[in-house]
Every structure is written in C-alpha cells, then in structure tokens.
Design an enzyme around this catalytic site. Structure first.
Site, PDB file in Angstrom:
ATOM      1  CB  CYS A   1     -11.948  -3.429  15.199  1.00  0.00           C
ATOM      2  SG  CYS A   1     -13.059  -3.325  16.316  1.00  0.00           S
TER       3      CYS A   1
ATOM      4  CG  HIS B   1     -16.130  -3.640  12.110  1.00  0.00           C
ATOM      5  ND1 HIS B   1     -15.635  -2.314  11.437  1.00  0.00           N
ATOM      6  CD2 HIS B   1     -15.438  -3.458  13.311  1.00  0.00           C
ATOM      7  CE1 HIS B   1     -15.008  -1.382  12.298  1.00  0.00           C
ATOM      8  NE2 HIS B   1     -14.747  -2.020  13.276  1.00  0.00           N
TER       9      HIS B   1
END
Length: 371
Positions: A143, A130
């Site tokens: 992430c 992301h």
C-alpha cells in the site's frame, strides 16, 4: 466468578484485542508552509494548499523513487506528501489506477485487523492509499502510506474513480517520477500529458477545440515567463509573458477572482475602439488566498502596486478574459513548469480561496508500511 470481576476481565480483553486497539496517528498534524522545498520534507511531513471539489478533476501521482505523492486539481498542484510504499517482496505496483472503494475506518482482513484509516482502494487484491507508518523508506506490504491528516484531507476531497498513477525511475517519464507544478497526467485517463513548448517566434497558442464547460485555473511561472490556462483538467492555452518588476512579490501566493469585475476606464474603452484590443473587456478583481505560511493574506484585495506586473499578448487576453468568473484561481511560481531534475524545488499552490488578475499578480511557489 463475581459478576464485577467478569465484567472487568471482559473490558480488559476488549481493550487488548485487535479490534480494541486505538488507531495510531501518523505524521505531522499540520501542513508545512507552502514555500517548503519538497525534497527536504522529513518523513511524515506534507503540504496542503487547499481544495475545492468544484474546481475541476483531481488526480494523484505517486513517485516510488522520491517516496512522495503529488495531488493535482484541475491540472494544478495543490498538495504533496511524504509516503512509504511497498518494501522488498511487497513492491507497490506501478501503472494507472482508479479509486475503486473508499472506507474511512477500514481495517485489514489480511494483517491482524490492522487499522488503515481513510483507505482508498486501488486494486481488489489489497493495494490502497491510506494512513500508515512513515519511516522514510519503503516499508509497507504494497500500500501507499500517507500521513493521517493528509490522508483525511485527500479522502474528503477525492471521489470514486479518481485517477492515481504510480511511477518509478526507469519505468516512466521524468515528468511522472519527478512531478512539477503542472499535472503530468490526464486526470480523466491517467495518460501522460505532452506539454510542448511554444514553437519558434509564437508568443501564445490556444487549443483548437477546448472544453466548452468547466472551471478555469491558471499557473504563472516567473522563471519560464509563461502563463498556462486549464479548463476542466485540460490545458487550453499558454502564453509567453513579460514581468515589469520580477522581484516585486516573492514567496508563494495564490489568488482567486472575487465576485465583481471592474469595467475598463473611459480612456481604455476609447483606445480599445481604435486599436480593436482587449482593453474594452471587463477586468476581474482578485483577492488573496491564505495558504499555509501566508494565512494572514487571506481575503486581501490585490493592491494597486502589484497590479499590471504581468504583460500578456493582447490576443491571448481576448481568449482568457471572457472565461474568468468568480472562483477562477491563479497561482504563480519561480519553479520551471517542465521537470529538469530531481533537485528542482517546487512550492505548492492552492486551488481555492481569494485571488488576482493576470495583470495583477506575480507570485512565487515552491513545490520542487505494513499494509
């Protein structure tokens, strides 16, 4: 309290609440030129050559060692970006993943409703691709942070189930830790791809049982004097080539088969009937793709003085020519097709747009946070 005052306080409360925070924009807003050496991209910089969902399967390789991610379409590199992965104590896991969920406007339910735009979930316990902070080193909670615009482009290009491989030096082959112009993984399974060289005096090879359907893409390495053909994400053939004028064209170029083919000349057809070779096959015409740094080339036909630069064994032509159709992409590069070291400069290629025929083109192409 007067109604106006209450309304004002409520509005201010919404503005400063986590849900009311404006979503930051991380990284550069535009792609760097495709000739930009990947190992010199500053934090937040990225390259996106272009994409077409109809051009074959997509796959992503994330190198924790390099802090970069590489995007492939139908076996060919189409994008690369700087990333920020998990910091100490929150290390991004290595391995083979698939995109389980996509959410354009996702917010974290673990970290104070923090925005995670263009989220593509890799695990159900919180690891995802992301948009996020890009300080130039690992600083996420596991992430893979991407520049915002790159994250948007990847989000729009990808599908649920897309394969993502996360690799680190000492735990994965060099081809995954330092990816090159050709995809080091099988887009369908994530398995490492064995890319054997041509044996002995063999000038070319063709797959015994190639896919019967799917888009065709080709990569030409001027350094290796090698042409590689993909169909539906699978290498189906490779051939040694000779370059008539190696320096005729420089810089990254990408080409696509135009909508019409020109038939062989009467002289070529007559000679073909005697020699039994591919001169009798219709030859495609190509136009250029306007990749970043060469936008003005978009739509230009391959000129005559660039034609007939790449000499391909006739047997290989007989295999390839019948497969070419409007939309087939050809990219070329000065980079080696197999990884040598982390200092290799690569240039990113495009998998969509205008293009040219094997004998028409010699081109260069360099490629080698909180949650």
């Amino acid at each position: 309290m007067p109604r106006l005052g209450f309304t004002l306080l409520l509005s201010l409360a919404l503005l400063v609440s986590p849900a009311g925070f404006a979503v930051p924009f991380w990284g550069e807003k535009q792609s760097s030129p495709v000739d930009s050496p990947v190992d010199r991209l500053p934090p937040g910089a990225w390259i996106w050559g272009g994409d077409d969902k109809q051009a074959g399967p997509m796959a992503v390789v994330v190198s924790l060692t390099e802090q970069r991610a590489y995007v492939y379409r139908n076996g060919i590199l189409i994008g690369v970006t700087t990333v920020s992965t998990g910091r100490e104590g929150y290390e991004t896991p290595t391995g083979v993943f698939t995109v389980l969920q996509k959410d354009k406007d996702h917010r974290s339910n673990l970290y104070g409703n923090a925005p995670m735009p263009y989220q593509q979930r890799l695990t159900w316990d919180g690891v995802a691709l992301h948009a996020g902070g890009l300080p130039g080193y690992p600083e996420s909670h596991g992430c893979v942070h991407l520049p915002t615009e790159f994250a948007r482009l990847l989000f729009e290009a990808s599908n649920l189930g897309m394969t993502v491989v996360v690799a680190q030096a000492g735990q994965a082959p060099v081809s995954l830790v330092h990816p090159g112009p050709l995809s080091p993984i099988d887009a369908h399974t994530g398995a490492d791809v064995d890319m054997p060289q041509l044996a002995g005096g063999n000038s070319w090879r063709w797959a015994m049982d190639p896919p019967a359907e799917g888009p065709i893409s080709m990569v030409l390495s001027r350094s290796d004097r090698m042409l590689v053909v993909y169909r539906n994400g699978v290498e189906i053939g490779r051939s040694r080539v000779e370059l008539a004028r190696p320096g005729a064209v420089t810089g990254t170029r990408a080409y696509i088969v135009e909508g019409h083919f020109h038939p062989p000349t009467p002289q070529e057809s007559a000679l073909a009937s005697i020699e039994g070779n591919s001169r009798s096959l219709p030859m495609p015409t190509w136009i250029a793709i306007g990749v970043p740094g060469y936008e003005s080339a978009a739509g230009r036909p391959v000129p005559a003085n660039v034609a007939n630069q790449v000499m391909v064994p006739d047997g290989f032509k007989q295999k390839v020519l019948p497969l070419l159709s409007p939309g087939t992409v050809l990219v070329a590069t000065d980079a080696h097709l197999t990884p040598e070291n982390s200092g290799e400069h690569l240039r990113v290629i495009d998998s969509v747009g205008p293009s040219g025929w094997l004998d028409d083109v010699v081109t260069e192409r360099h490629v080698g946070a909180t949650p």
